[in-house]
Design a protein around this motif. Structure first.
Motif, PDB file in Angstrom:
ATOM      1  N   ALA A  16      -0.230  -3.712  -5.832  1.00 24.22           N
ATOM      2  CA  ALA A  16       0.143  -2.406  -5.281  1.00 24.22           C
ATOM      3  C   ALA A  16      -1.112  -1.546  -5.266  1.00 24.22           C
ATOM      4  O   ALA A  16      -1.836  -1.467  -6.264  1.00 24.22           O
ATOM      5  N   SER A  50      -4.536   8.008  -1.788  1.00 26.41           N
ATOM      6  CA  SER A  50      -4.176   9.421  -1.700  1.00 26.41           C
ATOM      7  C   SER A  50      -5.353  10.239  -1.250  1.00 26.41           C
ATOM      8  O   SER A  50      -6.420   9.743  -1.055  1.00 26.41           O
ATOM      9  N   TYR A  71       0.863  -1.175   0.000  1.00 25.65           N
ATOM     10  CA  TYR A  71       0.000   0.000   0.000  1.00 25.65           C
ATOM     11  C   TYR A  71       0.900   1.226   0.000  1.00 25.65           C
ATOM     12  O   TYR A  71       1.891   1.269   0.720  1.00 25.65           O
ATOM     13  N   VAL A  72       0.551   2.218  -0.808  1.00 20.98           N
ATOM     14  CA  VAL A  72       1.338   3.443  -0.900  1.00 20.98           C
ATOM     15  C   VAL A  72       0.465   4.596  -0.426  1.00 20.98           C
ATOM     16  O   VAL A  72      -0.568   4.899  -1.035  1.00 20.98           O
ATOM     17  N   GLN A  73       0.849   5.214   0.695  1.00 24.36           N
ATOM     18  CA  GLN A  73       0.098   6.330   1.276  1.00 24.36           C
ATOM     19  C   GLN A  73       0.768   7.629   0.876  1.00 24.36           C
ATOM     20  O   GLN A  73       1.919   7.886   1.247  1.00 24.36           O
ATOM     21  N   THR A  74       0.041   8.466   0.115  1.00 25.46           N
ATOM     22  CA  THR A  74       0.622   9.707  -0.383  1.00 25.46           C
ATOM     23  C   THR A  74       0.035  10.960   0.253  1.00 25.46           C
ATOM     24  O   THR A  74       0.494  12.054  -0.045  1.00 25.46           O
ATOM     25  N   TYR A  77      -2.499   2.280  -4.342  1.00 25.00           N
ATOM     26  CA  TYR A  77      -2.156   3.662  -4.029  1.00 25.00           C
ATOM     27  C   TYR A  77      -3.339   4.324  -3.349  1.00 25.00           C
ATOM     28  O   TYR A  77      -4.463   4.275  -3.850  1.00 25.00           O
ATOM     29  N   LEU A 137       7.604  -2.520  -5.201  1.00 29.41           N
ATOM     30  CA  LEU A 137       6.454  -2.573  -6.106  1.00 29.41           C
ATOM     31  C   LEU A 137       6.567  -3.738  -7.081  1.00 29.41           C
ATOM     32  O   LEU A 137       5.576  -4.416  -7.363  1.00 29.41           O
TER      33      LEU A 137
END
Length: 122
Positions: free
Chosen positions: A118, A122, A6-9, A120, A112
């Motif tokens: 993956a 945001s 998980y990508v926290q932006t 994302y 990744l």
């Protein structure tokens, strides 16, 4: 067993968007999958001293962001912090109380590539 990254932006500028990543990663772990979160861009700002202790979930549970972070950590979710985002959020790594593994662009890319999924946020 799937591997989720998980990508926290987003961070302190959108506190209502900071809970989902911890909830989703903890659920993945509860379902016997691997889960990691990469905090990049302003997502890293949620670790600013005291911020997570004072942000309440919108579901009326009375739980703070710290509760969600602790739950994910207790479930075994791995946290990564993007070193390149540090100047953007103006915090020092030593001021972050949660254990983050610091990564750069190549590490980010490798995580990744190795993930089955993956996501994302945001």
């Amino acid at each position: 067993m799937a591997r989720f990254v998980y990508v926290q932006t987003r961070g302190i500028e959108a506190p209502e968007r900071c809970f989902t990543v911890f909830f989703m990663a903890a659920v993945a772990k509860a379902m016997d999958d691997n889960a990691a979160i990469i905090f990049t861009q302003t997502g890293l700002s949620i670790f600013t001293q005291g911020f997570a202790d004072h942000v309440l979930a919108l579901d009326g549970s009375g739980k703070t962001l710290t509760d969600f972070i602790r739950n994910a950590k207790d479930q075994g979710v791995t946290f990564y912090g993007c070193r390149l985002s540090l100047p953007l959020v103006q915090i020092e790594p030593s001021s972050i109380v949660w254990p983050l593994t610091w990564i750069g662009a190549a590490d980010f890319h490798s995580l990744l590539l190795e993930a089955d999924r993956a996501v994302y946020l945001s």
